[in-house]
Design a protein around this motif. Structure first.
Motif, PDB file in Angstrom:
ATOM      1  N   MET A 191       7.301   1.063 -11.806  1.00  0.00           N
ATOM      2  CA  MET A 191       6.900   1.459 -10.570  1.00  0.00           C
ATOM      3  C   MET A 191       5.459   1.977  -9.980  1.00  0.00           C
ATOM      4  O   MET A 191       4.942   1.418  -9.384  1.00  0.00           O
ATOM      5  CB  MET A 191       8.000   2.726 -10.044  1.00  0.00           C
ATOM      6  N   ILE A 192       4.946   2.511 -11.062  1.00  0.00           N
ATOM      7  CA  ILE A 192       3.514   3.022 -11.059  1.00  0.00           C
ATOM      8  C   ILE A 192       2.780   1.718 -11.077  1.00  0.00           C
ATOM      9  O   ILE A 192       1.771   1.515 -10.497  1.00  0.00           O
ATOM     10  CB  ILE A 192       3.039   3.857 -12.007  1.00  0.00           C
ATOM     11  N   TYR A 193       3.229   0.723 -11.885  1.00  0.00           N
ATOM     12  CA  TYR A 193       2.252  -0.574 -12.068  1.00  0.00           C
ATOM     13  C   TYR A 193       2.424  -1.219 -10.970  1.00  0.00           C
ATOM     14  O   TYR A 193       1.448  -1.617 -10.552  1.00  0.00           O
ATOM     15  CB  TYR A 193       2.694  -1.123 -13.397  1.00  0.00           C
ATOM     16  N   LEU A 194       3.464  -1.439 -10.509  1.00  0.00           N
ATOM     17  CA  LEU A 194       3.860  -2.477  -9.185  1.00  0.00           C
ATOM     18  C   LEU A 194       3.312  -1.775  -7.905  1.00  0.00           C
ATOM     19  O   LEU A 194       3.082  -2.670  -7.108  1.00  0.00           O
ATOM     20  CB  LEU A 194       5.212  -2.969  -9.234  1.00  0.00           C
ATOM     21  N   ARG A 198      14.988   0.548  -3.849  1.00  0.00           N
ATOM     22  CA  ARG A 198      14.382   1.089  -2.733  1.00  0.00           C
ATOM     23  C   ARG A 198      15.413   1.042  -1.405  1.00  0.00           C
ATOM     24  O   ARG A 198      15.405   1.662  -0.722  1.00  0.00           O
ATOM     25  CB  ARG A 198      13.061   0.660  -2.280  1.00  0.00           C
ATOM     26  N   GLN A 199      16.353  -0.197  -1.550  1.00  0.00           N
ATOM     27  CA  GLN A 199      17.101  -0.552  -0.507  1.00  0.00           C
ATOM     28  C   GLN A 199      18.638   0.144  -0.758  1.00  0.00           C
ATOM     29  O   GLN A 199      19.188   0.197   0.284  1.00  0.00           O
ATOM     30  CB  GLN A 199      17.245  -1.909  -0.485  1.00  0.00           C
ATOM     31  N   GLU A 250       1.699   5.512  -4.266  1.00  0.00           N
ATOM     32  CA  GLU A 250       2.868   5.247  -3.684  1.00  0.00           C
ATOM     33  C   GLU A 250       4.230   5.556  -4.522  1.00  0.00           C
ATOM     34  O   GLU A 250       5.077   6.230  -3.821  1.00  0.00           O
ATOM     35  CB  GLU A 250       2.887   3.671  -3.575  1.00  0.00           C
ATOM     36  N   ALA A 251       3.870   5.295  -5.792  1.00  0.00           N
ATOM     37  CA  ALA A 251       4.919   5.920  -6.492  1.00  0.00           C
ATOM     38  C   ALA A 251       5.346   7.194  -6.403  1.00  0.00           C
ATOM     39  O   ALA A 251       6.568   7.633  -6.555  1.00  0.00           O
ATOM     40  CB  ALA A 251       4.833   5.342  -8.201  1.00  0.00           C
ATOM     41  N   ARG A 252       4.242   8.214  -6.644  1.00  0.00           N
ATOM     42  CA  ARG A 252       4.415   9.595  -6.491  1.00  0.00           C
ATOM     43  C   ARG A 252       4.880  10.029  -5.051  1.00  0.00           C
ATOM     44  O   ARG A 252       5.821  11.024  -5.250  1.00  0.00           O
ATOM     45  CB  ARG A 252       2.979  10.136  -6.334  1.00  0.00           C
TER      46      ARG A 252
END
Length: 62
Positions: free
Chosen positions: A48-51, A24-25, A56-58
């Motif tokens: 990503m989906i889990y965390l 992300r960074q 948000e992942a979408r």
């Protein structure tokens, strides 16, 4: 998708949390980040989906 038991592993969660935050960074695309760090893109996406949660992942889809 991986079993829930896999996601409950604390070491796995920490490993992927670090990578997702670094991605992300980084400003890199998900594909590029995974390629540069020799990560499986599908596994990265599942974490990503889990965390982050599905919605948000979408938002971060390429």
């Amino acid at each position: 998708m991986m079993s829930l038991k896999h996601f409950e592993n604390t070491a796995h969660r920490k490993y992927w949390s670090v990578h997702i935050e670094a991605w992300r960074q980084s400003g890199l695309s998900r594909s590029r980040y995974c390629r540069d760090h020799d990560l499986n893109r599908r596994t990265f996406s599942n974490w990503m989906i889990y965390l982050m949660g599905r919605e948000e992942a979408r938002k971060h889809e390429e």
